[in-house]
Design an enzyme around this catalytic site. Structure first.
Site, short mmCIF file in Angstrom:
data_model
loop_
_atom_site.label_atom_id
_atom_site.label_comp_id
_atom_site.label_asym_id
_atom_site.label_seq_id
_atom_site.Cartn_x
_atom_site.Cartn_y
_atom_site.Cartn_z
CG ASP A 43 -1.85 1.20 1.23
OD1 ASP A 43 -2.94 1.08 0.64
OD2 ASP A 43 -1.49 2.27 1.78
CE1 TYR A 48 0.62 7.91 2.32
CE2 TYR A 48 1.12 5.65 1.74
CZ TYR A 48 0.28 6.58 2.33
OH TYR A 48 -0.88 6.16 2.93
CE LYS A 73 -3.71 4.70 0.37
NZ LYS A 73 -2.27 4.58 0.75
CG HIS A 102 -4.46 9.76 -0.14
ND1 HIS A 102 -3.11 9.71 -0.32
CD2 HIS A 102 -4.67 9.29 1.11
CE1 HIS A 102 -2.52 9.25 0.78
NE2 HIS A 102 -3.45 8.99 1.66
P1 NAD Z 1 0.08 1.61 12.01
O1 NAD Z 1 -1.08 1.56 12.89
O2 NAD Z 1 0.31 0.51 11.03
O3 NAD Z 1 1.33 1.76 12.95
C1 NAD Z 1 2.64 1.68 12.48
C2 NAD Z 1 3.61 1.80 13.63
O4 NAD Z 1 3.34 0.82 14.64
C3 NAD Z 1 5.04 1.53 13.19
O5 NAD Z 1 5.64 2.69 12.70
C4 NAD Z 1 5.68 0.99 14.44
O6 NAD Z 1 6.11 2.09 15.21
C5 NAD Z 1 4.55 0.30 15.13
N1 NAD Z 1 4.53 -1.18 14.96
C6 NAD Z 1 4.25 -1.87 13.82
N2 NAD Z 1 4.23 -3.19 14.08
C7 NAD Z 1 4.51 -3.33 15.39
C8 NAD Z 1 4.63 -4.45 16.25
N3 NAD Z 1 4.43 -5.68 15.81
N4 NAD Z 1 4.94 -4.21 17.56
C9 NAD Z 1 5.11 -2.97 18.03
N5 NAD Z 1 5.03 -1.87 17.27
C10 NAD Z 1 4.73 -2.04 15.95
O7 NAD Z 1 0.07 3.04 11.28
P2 NAD Z 1 0.29 3.63 9.84
O8 NAD Z 1 1.64 3.36 9.29
O9 NAD Z 1 -0.12 5.04 9.93
O10 NAD Z 1 -0.79 2.87 8.95
C11 NAD Z 1 -0.49 1.72 8.17
C12 NAD Z 1 -0.56 2.02 6.70
O11 NAD Z 1 -1.87 2.54 6.37
C13 NAD Z 1 0.38 3.13 6.22
O12 NAD Z 1 1.70 2.70 6.11
C14 NAD Z 1 -0.26 3.51 4.92
O13 NAD Z 1 0.05 2.59 3.91
C15 NAD Z 1 -1.74 3.45 5.28
N6 NAD Z 1 -2.30 4.76 5.69
C16 NAD Z 1 -3.24 5.31 4.88
C17 NAD Z 1 -3.82 6.53 5.22
C18 NAD Z 1 -4.86 7.12 4.33
O14 NAD Z 1 -5.24 8.28 4.50
N7 NAD Z 1 -5.39 6.38 3.38
C19 NAD Z 1 -3.43 7.20 6.38
C20 NAD Z 1 -2.46 6.62 7.18
C21 NAD Z 1 -1.91 5.39 6.84
#
Ligand code: NAD
Length: 262
Positions: A43, A48, A73, A102
């Site tokens: 994704d 990004y 997106k 997006h």
């Molecule tokens: P997330 O909830 O996936 O959290 C990621 C963070 O959690 C990591 O940076 C790390 O610090 C921690 N983490 C991950 N795995 C872990 C584990 N097993 N144990 C402990 N800590 C851990 O948050 P995100 O990155 O914001 O969201 C995931 C994905 O969603 C993004 O990378 C992106 O692709 C997408 N996204 C989309 C939008 C949108 O507007 N469409 C917005 C935000 C994110």
């Protein structure tokens, strides 16, 4: 990998790897590791700035293109056709598996028409939305020739989108969870209810949250730059949560927005 069938018949992996906030220079290495671990849905987004890194990794992996599902997106409602072509070029691919708007940008129906055309011309296989709720969502659904296959929204145990999920189900639009861990906000990784459940299954709190989404028919796209966590987050296919544990996690819901964005 397990797959879910979208409302256009296309199969999408039930778990993906998100690359938000990974610099383009680091993205190739991270995505290559994720592919090694077994992830097949990546994704990304124009916003990004790391589509090229994603494309580089997919090329270098040697995995056939049709075994990988790429979501990207649109970052703007201007020059949409050009933006799609730019993504194809950066991702170094002939088609995008899933293209989303997006966020609500205005003129969204006009953007949607161009996305529908991109499906007809084969540049894109499935189209959907991100962060569309209420009237913005209804407007697309009521006027679409091609219904949204996915709506990617903020979704975690504190914001379970209960009533909206039912609305999405009417068009068999898959709810895709961004920030499935809420980026660790509100103590989600140490939540006592989830921690207790985790200890009974011999799993981590991250794995319990992801399994909860999986069993709720929701696709999650967790992000981590650490291979050990990529492995941990992928290791959720060998157990099932019992009904009372599902219920206990459902009760954590507060429909709470952790980011203040949408
Ligand atoms: P997330 O909830 O996936 O959290 C990621 C963070 O959690 C990591 O940076 C790390 O610090 C921690 N983490 C991950 N795995 C872990 C584990 N097993 N144990 C402990 N800590 C851990 O948050 P995100 O990155 O914001 O969201 C995931 C994905 O969603 C993004 O990378 C992106 O692709 C997408 N996204 C989309 C939008 C949108 O507007 N469409 C917005 C935000 C994110």
């Amino acid at each position: 990998m397990e797959y879910i069938t979208l409302n256009n018949g296309i199969k999408m992996p039930v778990l993906g790897y998100g690359v938000y906030q990974i610099p383009n220079t680091q993205t190739k290495e991270c995505v290559l590791e994720a592919l090694e671990v077994g992830y097949r849905l990546i994704d990304t987004a124009q916003y990004y700035g790391n589509e090229r890194g994603v494309g580089d990794a997919i090329k270098a992996s040697g995995i056939p293109r049709d075994e990988i599902f790429i979501t990207t997106k649109l970052k703007s409602n201007h020059n949409v056709e050009r933006l799609i072509n730019q993504s194809l070029s950066d991702l170094q691919t002939d088609y995008i598996d899933l293209l989303l708007i997006h966020w609500v940008m205005g003129n969204d129906l006009a953007t949607w028409r161009i996305m529908e055309n991109a499906v007809h011309s084969g540049k894109v296989h499935a189209i959907g939305l991100s962060n569309f709720y209420g009237s913005a969502y209804d407007n697309i659904v009521k006027n679409a020739e091609i219904l949204p296959a996915v709506n990617q929204i903020e979704h975690h145990v504190l914001r379970q989108n209960k009533s909206f999920h039912k609305i999405l189900d009417k068009t068999e639009t898959i709810l895709e969870a961004w920030a499935p861990f809420g980026e660790g906000k509100a103590g989600l990784f140490t939540n006592p209810v989830i921690a207790k459940i985790a200890s009974t299954y011999g799993k981590t709190t991250a794995q319990i949250m992801l399994c909860f989404y999986l069993q709720s028919g929701i696709v999650a796209i967790p992000k981590s730059i650490h291979k050990a966590r990529m492995i941990e987050n992928f290791d959720i296919f060998d157990f099932k949560l019992a009904e009372d544990d599902m219920k206990a996690i459902e009760e954590l819901n507060q429909e709470r927005d952790l980011f203040g964005w949408y």
